[in-house]
Design a protein around this motif. Structure first.
Motif, PDB file in Angstrom:
ATOM      1  N   UNK A  45      12.894   3.339 -16.304  1.00  0.00           N
ATOM      2  CA  UNK A  45      13.329   5.078 -16.149  1.00  0.00           C
ATOM      3  C   UNK A  45      13.476   5.615 -17.493  1.00  0.00           C
ATOM      4  N   UNK A  46      13.891   4.856 -18.448  1.00  0.00           N
ATOM      5  CA  UNK A  46      14.005   5.329 -20.092  1.00  0.00           C
ATOM      6  C   UNK A  46      12.955   5.106 -20.856  1.00  0.00           C
ATOM      7  N   UNK A  47      11.778   4.638 -20.341  1.00  0.00           N
ATOM      8  CA  UNK A  47      10.657   4.802 -21.248  1.00  0.00           C
ATOM      9  C   UNK A  47       9.874   6.160 -21.307  1.00  0.00           C
TER      10      UNK A  47
ATOM     11  N   UNK B  95       7.441  11.241 -10.456  1.00  0.00           N
ATOM     12  CA  UNK B  95       7.703  12.033  -9.308  1.00  0.00           C
ATOM     13  C   UNK B  95       6.761  11.673  -8.193  1.00  0.00           C
ATOM     14  N   UNK B  96       6.983  12.027  -6.686  1.00  0.00           N
ATOM     15  CA  UNK B  96       5.809  11.999  -5.647  1.00  0.00           C
ATOM     16  C   UNK B  96       5.332  13.313  -5.613  1.00  0.00           C
ATOM     17  N   UNK B  97       3.981  13.303  -5.360  1.00  0.00           N
ATOM     18  CA  UNK B  97       3.151  14.462  -5.285  1.00  0.00           C
ATOM     19  C   UNK B  97       3.627  15.567  -4.561  1.00  0.00           C
ATOM     20  N   UNK B  98       4.344  15.261  -3.495  1.00  0.00           N
ATOM     21  CA  UNK B  98       4.610  16.589  -2.450  1.00  0.00           C
ATOM     22  C   UNK B  98       6.059  17.224  -3.238  1.00  0.00           C
ATOM     23  N   UNK B  99       6.463  16.538  -4.012  1.00  0.00           N
ATOM     24  CA  UNK B  99       7.718  17.444  -4.850  1.00  0.00           C
ATOM     25  C   UNK B  99       7.242  18.110  -6.225  1.00  0.00           C
TER      26      UNK B  99
ATOM     27  N   UNK C 190       9.811  -1.595  -6.274  1.00  0.00           N
ATOM     28  CA  UNK C 190       9.017  -0.396  -5.826  1.00  0.00           C
ATOM     29  C   UNK C 190       9.506  -0.020  -4.539  1.00  0.00           C
ATOM     30  N   UNK C 191       9.586  -1.019  -3.570  1.00  0.00           N
ATOM     31  CA  UNK C 191      10.173  -1.047  -2.327  1.00  0.00           C
ATOM     32  C   UNK C 191      11.401  -0.355  -2.211  1.00  0.00           C
ATOM     33  N   UNK C 192      12.147  -0.755  -3.168  1.00  0.00           N
ATOM     34  CA  UNK C 192      13.851  -0.281  -3.271  1.00  0.00           C
ATOM     35  C   UNK C 192      13.632   1.365  -3.395  1.00  0.00           C
ATOM     36  N   UNK C 193      12.665   1.774  -3.935  1.00  0.00           N
ATOM     37  CA  UNK C 193      12.499   3.455  -4.126  1.00  0.00           C
ATOM     38  C   UNK C 193      11.739   3.849  -3.301  1.00  0.00           C
ATOM     39  N   UNK C 194      11.322   3.267  -1.932  1.00  0.00           N
ATOM     40  CA  UNK C 194      10.614   4.117  -1.153  1.00  0.00           C
ATOM     41  C   UNK C 194      11.322   5.171  -0.623  1.00  0.00           C
ATOM     42  N   UNK C 195      10.701   6.260  -0.072  1.00  0.00           N
ATOM     43  CA  UNK C 195      11.829   7.255   0.436  1.00  0.00           C
ATOM     44  C   UNK C 195      12.326   7.907  -0.306  1.00  0.00           C
ATOM     45  N   UNK C 196      12.617   8.026  -1.577  1.00  0.00           N
ATOM     46  CA  UNK C 196      13.133   8.799  -2.518  1.00  0.00           C
ATOM     47  C   UNK C 196      12.166   9.603  -3.247  1.00  0.00           C
ATOM     48  N   UNK C 197      12.604  10.517  -4.169  1.00  0.00           N
ATOM     49  CA  UNK C 197      11.753  11.572  -4.678  1.00  0.00           C
ATOM     50  C   UNK C 197      10.955  10.926  -5.890  1.00  0.00           C
ATOM     51  N   UNK C 198      11.431   9.847  -6.271  1.00  0.00           N
ATOM     52  CA  UNK C 198      10.578   9.088  -7.441  1.00  0.00           C
ATOM     53  C   UNK C 198      10.133   7.749  -6.848  1.00  0.00           C
ATOM     54  N   UNK C 199       8.922   7.452  -7.554  1.00  0.00           N
ATOM     55  CA  UNK C 199       8.378   6.114  -6.939  1.00  0.00           C
ATOM     56  C   UNK C 199       7.981   5.320  -8.241  1.00  0.00           C
TER      57      UNK C 199
END
Length: 244
Positions: A15-17, A68-72, A47-56
């Motif tokens: 996240x900080x990189x 960020x996910x493309x749809x956002x 990666x699975x922990x972040x499924x369904x969130x706005x960031x992947x």
């Protein structure tokens, strides 16, 4: 270190990189005490922990990163409403030819497009970090051989060349359209064109040549027979390298 703590360290570092982190860099977080396979397993879990969130969390050509996910994207663009640069058809066609038929020389590109490739086009793609010269063909003049870079794949959100958008079977659409939607999908139609387009005066003097198709008879990309003098180009990195 237990699994939850290791995942928290990875999550914080990613996240900080400011840029994708390679597997080697991520291993250095744990003083190389975690093996590569163990680390990949933790990254898959994260990666699975972040499924369904706005960031992947994604694996790109140059490493791992959160994005960020493309749809956002349309919502995030409202924070920075400036218009992105537009690239001319000539620039995008040149980029597509290099992407699908690399390594190629300017002469190869000209044979396919049927017009002379302006030097500004090649320079613009090099300045953008999307292509680079990887060697020279051992023919008179030793022309430079161009190929795409990891930055090009990163900007497309891809880990390898095999993930490039498939070209439509059974038809011959301009090859640049397959990439244009991924590189410029947020650019408004009225955005200014990029300055490094082919000069009209030069275009007027161009003599068309017989154009070669980017597609075979079945509509799939028609890759050229490799020149034995061309440097080797690995288009199929092994799975371990693909995640780095």
């Amino acid at each position: 270190m237990n699994t939850p703590d290791a995942k928290r360290v990875l999550e914080t570092a990613l996240i900080c990189a400011s840029q994708p982190l390679t597997l080697r860099e991520l291993r250095s977080l744990f003083a190389d005490e975690l093996g590569a396979d163990t680390l990949r397993g933790l990254l898959d879990e994260l990666s699975r922990d972040w499924e369904g969130r706005g960031v992947e969390l994604v694996a790109l050509a140059s490493g791992w990163r959160f994005q960020s996910r493309p749809e956002l994207r349309e919502y995030l663009d409202r924070l920075h409403p400036e218009k992105p640069p537009r690239y001319s058809r000539a620039v995008l066609e040149t980029l597509a030819i290099i992407a699908y038929r690399q390594p190629v020389t300017r002469g190869d590109i000209e044979d396919i497009r049927g017009v002379v490739v302006a030097s500004q086009i090649v320079k613009q793609l090099e300045d953008r970090g999307w292509i680079e010269a990887i060697g020279h063909r051992e023919t008179p003049g030793r022309p430079a051989l161009y190929a795409t870079t990891k930055s090009f794949l990163d900007d497309l959100g891809l880990a390898s060349l095999e993930q490039l958008p498939a070209l439509e079977v059974g038809s011959e659409p301009p090859a640049f359209e397959a990439l244009q939607g991924r590189l410029l999908d947020d650019a408004p139609e009225d955005a200014p064109a990029a300055p490094a387009a082919e000069a009209p005066a030069q275009d007027a003097a161009e003599v068309p040549v017989v154009s070669q198709s980017l597609f075979g008879d079945d509509g799939t990309p028609a890759l050229p027979i490799p020149d034995p003098n061309d440097p080797p180009r690995n288009l199929s990195p092994n799975p371990h390298e693909r995640r780095r």
